[in-house]
Design a protein around this motif. Structure first.
Motif, PDB file in Angstrom:
ATOM      1  N   MET A 183       0.842  -1.034  -0.043  1.00 34.04           N
ATOM      2  CA  MET A 183       0.044  -0.186   0.051  1.00 34.04           C
ATOM      3  C   MET A 183       0.958   1.313  -0.097  1.00 34.04           C
ATOM      4  N   TYR A 184       0.518   1.939  -1.102  1.00 31.68           N
ATOM      5  CA  TYR A 184       1.614   3.358  -0.967  1.00 31.68           C
ATOM      6  C   TYR A 184       0.714   4.416  -0.791  1.00 31.68           C
ATOM      7  N   LEU A 185       1.046   5.393   0.253  1.00 29.27           N
ATOM      8  CA  LEU A 185       0.246   6.540   0.598  1.00 29.27           C
ATOM      9  C   LEU A 185       1.189   7.837   0.506  1.00 29.27           C
ATOM     10  N   CYS A 186       0.528   8.882  -0.210  1.00 29.22           N
ATOM     11  CA  CYS A 186       1.012   9.897  -0.231  1.00 29.22           C
ATOM     12  C   CYS A 186       0.468  10.935   1.109  1.00 29.22           C
ATOM     13  N   ALA A 187       1.469  11.992   1.451  1.00 26.80           N
ATOM     14  CA  ALA A 187       1.105  12.895   2.453  1.00 26.80           C
ATOM     15  C   ALA A 187       1.814  14.230   2.106  1.00 26.80           C
ATOM     16  N   SER A 188       1.196  15.069   2.768  1.00 28.89           N
ATOM     17  CA  SER A 188       1.523  16.697   2.691  1.00 28.89           C
ATOM     18  C   SER A 188       1.480  17.433   4.043  1.00 28.89           C
ATOM     19  N   SER A 189       2.066  18.329   4.290  1.00 24.31           N
ATOM     20  CA  SER A 189       2.154  18.976   5.442  1.00 24.31           C
ATOM     21  C   SER A 189       2.737  20.568   5.228  1.00 24.31           C
ATOM     22  N   TYR A 190       2.349  21.265   6.322  1.00 26.90           N
ATOM     23  CA  TYR A 190       2.826  22.632   6.006  1.00 26.90           C
ATOM     24  C   TYR A 190       4.418  22.834   6.170  1.00 26.90           C
ATOM     25  N   GLY A 191       4.917  23.897   5.571  1.00 28.08           N
ATOM     26  CA  GLY A 191       6.467  23.746   5.505  1.00 28.08           C
ATOM     27  C   GLY A 191       7.370  24.501   6.638  1.00 28.08           C
ATOM     28  N   ARG A 192       8.381  25.040   6.470  1.00 30.18           N
ATOM     29  CA  ARG A 192       9.444  25.087   7.485  1.00 30.18           C
ATOM     30  C   ARG A 192       8.949  26.212   8.361  1.00 30.18           C
ATOM     31  N   THR A 193       7.850  27.028   8.433  1.00 30.88           N
ATOM     32  CA  THR A 193       7.520  28.065   9.055  1.00 30.88           C
ATOM     33  C   THR A 193       6.489  27.614  10.318  1.00 30.88           C
ATOM     34  N   ARG A 194       6.003  26.444  10.017  1.00 25.71           N
ATOM     35  CA  ARG A 194       5.028  25.942  10.776  1.00 25.71           C
ATOM     36  C   ARG A 194       5.267  24.696  11.560  1.00 25.71           C
ATOM     37  N   LEU A 195       4.415  24.444  12.225  1.00 25.58           N
ATOM     38  CA  LEU A 195       4.645  22.937  12.949  1.00 25.58           C
ATOM     39  C   LEU A 195       4.485  21.844  11.793  1.00 25.58           C
ATOM     40  N   THR A 196       5.294  20.700  11.837  1.00 28.22           N
ATOM     41  CA  THR A 196       4.968  19.860  10.848  1.00 28.22           C
ATOM     42  C   THR A 196       4.624  18.589  11.471  1.00 28.22           C
ATOM     43  N   TYR A 197       3.869  18.378  12.616  1.00 24.73           N
ATOM     44  CA  TYR A 197       3.394  17.203  13.066  1.00 24.73           C
ATOM     45  C   TYR A 197       2.287  16.662  12.495  1.00 24.73           C
ATOM     46  N   GLU A 198       1.466  17.341  11.625  1.00 25.76           N
ATOM     47  CA  GLU A 198       0.457  16.907  11.240  1.00 25.76           C
ATOM     48  C   GLU A 198       0.509  16.728   9.796  1.00 25.76           C
ATOM     49  N   GLN A 199       0.486  15.618   9.181  1.00 24.09           N
ATOM     50  CA  GLN A 199       0.423  15.209   7.854  1.00 24.09           C
ATOM     51  C   GLN A 199      -0.938  14.885   7.315  1.00 24.09           C
ATOM     52  N   TYR A 200      -1.312  15.152   6.240  1.00 25.45           N
ATOM     53  CA  TYR A 200      -2.717  14.817   5.566  1.00 25.45           C
ATOM     54  C   TYR A 200      -2.345  13.993   4.493  1.00 25.45           C
ATOM     55  N   PHE A 201      -3.065  12.640   4.666  1.00 21.02           N
ATOM     56  CA  PHE A 201      -2.744  11.460   3.854  1.00 21.02           C
ATOM     57  C   PHE A 201      -3.927  11.432   2.817  1.00 21.02           C
ATOM     58  N   GLY A 202      -3.404  10.895   1.764  1.00 23.72           N
ATOM     59  CA  GLY A 202      -4.299  10.249   0.640  1.00 23.72           C
ATOM     60  C   GLY A 202      -4.888   9.103   0.811  1.00 23.72           C
TER      61      GLY A 202
END
Lengths: 115, 116
Positions: free
Chosen positions: A88-107
């Motif tokens: 299973m391949y999952l893609c995710a995205s998150s906010y960048g360098r100036t924001r907290l990156t603990y939350e990733q949004y998954f496809g």
């Protein structure tokens, strides 16, 4: 509402084929990721990108490459598919360098079977 | 040894029970602790996060971090059939930007089933 879409839900390919998995996000996120998920092994990071045309290897990059020509799109390429890339391949995205990156949004994931 | 260990389950409990899900970790640099929930045939979604030690409550869910023991927990009160999912713990050492030092490490997930 953040949306991450992946080009296919299910894919069956033959050994040796070149495989493209596409991911698109609509939240203007800087960071994008590709993971594979296998039973008992959890999510393992293949590659990530923190900017257009930038990429960094994750934990298991062998046999994969990526492309990020536009901010919203991140592609995973299997140059010559092998049966051990069935997963299973999952893609995710998150906010960048100036924001907290603990939350990733998954496809929703692409279940790839290589025969 | 894996950086993050999580019992894969499956865990099956009756509706209304209190559920306890746990993870242990080895990297003392971890500061951000997350729980993701993954329904069948969907991608994971962030359920809760905690910074450093302590408790955090959100409705029926409580996340607990004990950094001295390198142990985190997620409690679900009054569990419902709709809570049936795989729960993944996740941890990160860094809060700004994304680099190899700040990448999120995921546990392998615990499959939870709530029986009506």
């Amino acid at each position: 509402d953040v949306k991450v879409t992946q080009s296919s839900r299910y894919l069956v390919k033959r050994t040796g084929e070149k495989v493209f998995l596409e991911c698109v996000q609509d939240m203007d996120h800087e960071n994008m990721f590709w993971y594979r998920q296998d039973p008992g092994l959890g999510l393992r990071l293949i590659y990530f990108s923190y900017d257009v045309k930038m990429k960094e290897k994750g934990d298991i990059p062998e046999g994969y490459s990526v492309s990020r020509e536009k901010k919203e799109r991140f592609s995973l390429i299997l140059e010559s598919a092998s049966t051990n890339q069935t997963s299973m391949y999952l893609c995710a995205s998150s906010y960048g360098r100036t924001r907290l990156t603990y939350e990733q949004y998954f496809g929703p994931g692409t279940r790839l079977t290589v025969t | 040894q894996k950086e993050v260990e999580q019992d894969p389950g499956p865990l099956s409990v009756p509706e209304g029970a209190i559920v306890s899900l746990n993870c242990t970790y080895s990297n003392s640099a971890f500061q951000y602790f997350m729980w993701y929930r993954q329904y069948s045939r969907k991608g994971p979604e962030l359920l809760m996060y905690t910074y450093s030690s302590g408790n955090k409550e959100d409705g029926r869910f409580t996340a607990q971090v004990d950094k001295s023991s390198k142990y985190i927990s997620l409690f679900i009160r009054d569990s419902q059939p709709s809570d049936s999912a795989t729960y993944l713990c996740a941890m990160s050492a860094h809060d700004k930007g994304y680099s190899s030092a700040s990448k999120i490490i995921f546990g392998s997930g615990t499959r939870l089933s709530i029986r009506p």
